[in-house]
Design an enzyme around this catalytic site. Structure first.
Site, short mmCIF file in Angstrom:
data_model
loop_
_atom_site.label_atom_id
_atom_site.label_comp_id
_atom_site.label_asym_id
_atom_site.label_seq_id
_atom_site.Cartn_x
_atom_site.Cartn_y
_atom_site.Cartn_z
N HIS A 1 0.86 -1.19 0.00
CA HIS A 1 0.00 0.00 0.00
C HIS A 1 0.89 1.23 0.00
O HIS A 1 1.70 1.43 0.90
CB HIS A 1 -0.92 0.01 1.22
CG HIS A 1 -1.87 1.17 1.23
ND1 HIS A 1 -3.09 1.13 0.57
CD2 HIS A 1 -1.79 2.40 1.79
CE1 HIS A 1 -3.71 2.29 0.75
NE2 HIS A 1 -2.94 3.09 1.47
N CYS A 2 0.76 2.06 -1.02
CA CYS A 2 1.58 3.26 -1.17
C CYS A 2 0.94 4.40 -0.39
O CYS A 2 -0.13 4.89 -0.76
CB CYS A 2 1.73 3.63 -2.64
SG CYS A 2 2.74 5.11 -2.91
N VAL A 3 1.58 4.83 0.70
CA VAL A 3 1.01 5.88 1.54
C VAL A 3 1.07 7.24 0.83
O VAL A 3 0.27 8.13 1.14
CB VAL A 3 1.75 5.97 2.88
CG1 VAL A 3 1.55 4.70 3.69
CG2 VAL A 3 3.25 6.23 2.68
N ASP B 1 -2.00 6.94 -1.29
CA ASP B 1 -3.15 6.33 -0.63
C ASP B 1 -3.85 5.34 -1.55
O ASP B 1 -5.07 5.36 -1.70
CB ASP B 1 -4.14 7.42 -0.17
CG ASP B 1 -5.17 6.87 0.81
OD1 ASP B 1 -4.86 5.90 1.50
OD2 ASP B 1 -6.29 7.41 0.85
N GLN B 2 -3.05 4.48 -2.15
CA GLN B 2 -3.56 3.49 -3.10
C GLN B 2 -2.67 2.27 -3.06
O GLN B 2 -1.45 2.37 -2.85
CB GLN B 2 -3.57 4.08 -4.51
CG GLN B 2 -3.87 3.10 -5.63
CD GLN B 2 -5.33 2.76 -5.76
OE1 GLN B 2 -5.92 2.17 -4.86
NE2 GLN B 2 -5.93 3.13 -6.87
#
Length: 291
Positions: free
Chosen positions: A131-133, A136-137
């Site tokens: 999950h890429c902070v 947010d995806q």
């Protein structure tokens, strides 16, 4: 009161989720603006060089190069966010379940190999990487190409910006390696608060520092994912030392970036259909973690 507190908490939580996206966007456009200013106004500092070497033609080349990178960063980021890698709307074909399939009690669905649940996205993601902070995806099967290409142009853009800011470091260090110059390079905001530098000098020093730190961080992240790409692994499989889906360097490129892997990285608008469906994968090794 409890209801009001819950609504406030939800809004703050949502804001915190989007804060890294806003910060990332602000830094990208700030760095681009500062480098554009360096190209058009500041560089080079010597007046004779401005006439002899830094011609209008070279300024146009530099501006085109940096805005080409900015366009690729923004467009890849947009497509990455708008392309859902989740199982929503995907027919999983549970009747053909085989080894590696699991049941997700949260989604109440059978999920294929390399698929796992993301508690931030609240859904299972096909070939989930992480999950890429910053966006947010989740990074998954359908949007991995845009994620990797965005990283590529962020790395290239930060390298370019760091080189262009070399003159900023030279100007700061002209007074010598003093306490003032070192502090201005390392912690410019402290120098601004103390009133020892102007806002203009602080802005240049801050952007230059951001370019260097950002370049080092993005380099580590980008080259880690390049290694994963050529090994045919996700981040989760890297932790477990598994390589059961590796198809060789070229095969891994095709199954990750699509059939036009050799050219699609130049622009996110170049169509490059993925050869798989994110559900079924060719197994070329043991599915058990290496001991």
């Amino acid at each position: 009161m409890a209801s009001l507190g819950s609504r406030v908490f939800c809004k703050v939580e949502k804001l915190c989720h989007h804060l890294p996206v806003f910060l990332n966007t602000f830094l990208v456009f700030s760095i681009t603006g500062e480098v554009s200013y360096l190209v058009v106004v500041e560089a080079p500092l010597d007046e004779e060089q401005k006439k002899a070497e830094w011609s209008s033609r070279w300024k146009v080349v530099h501006l085109l190069a940096q805005y080409f990178m900015l366009w690729n960063i923004c467009w890849n980021a947009l497509l990455f966010v708008r392309t859902s890698p989740s199982i929503k709307g995907v027919f999983l074909g549970a009747e053909g379940m085989g080894q590696g399939w699991r049941f997700c009690y949260t989604c109440e669905a059978h999920t294929p190999p390399r698929c796992s649940h993301c508690y931030d996205c609240r859904v299972c993601v096909l070939r989930r990487d992480h999950h890429c902070v910053f966006f947010d995806q989740c990074v998954g099967f359908h949007n991995y190409r845009y994620f990797l290409c965005c990283l590529l142009f962020m790395w290239a853009g930060l390298l370019y910006a760091t080189l262009m800011n070399a003159e900023v470091f030279i100007v700061i260090l002209k007074e010598g390696v003093t306490v003032h110059s070192v502090l201005l390079l390392l912690i410019p905001w402290i120098m601004l608060i103390s009133g020892q530098v102007t806002a203009r000098a602080f802005a240049f020093a801050f952007i230059a520092d951001t370019c260097v730190v950002g370049f080092l961080l993005v380099s580590a992240f980008f080259f880690f994912h390049v290694v994963l790409l050529f090994r045919g692994q996700t981040t989760r499989e890297w932790y477990s030392s598994r390589r059961p889906y590796s198809l060789g360097p070229v095969g891994n490129l095709r199954h990750t970036l699509g059939l036009r892997w050799y050219v699609c990285w130049l622009s996110p608008l170049i169509p490059s259909p993925l050869p798989g469906d994110g559900i079924n994968f060719q197994v070329t090794g043991s599915l058990q973690p290496n001991q």
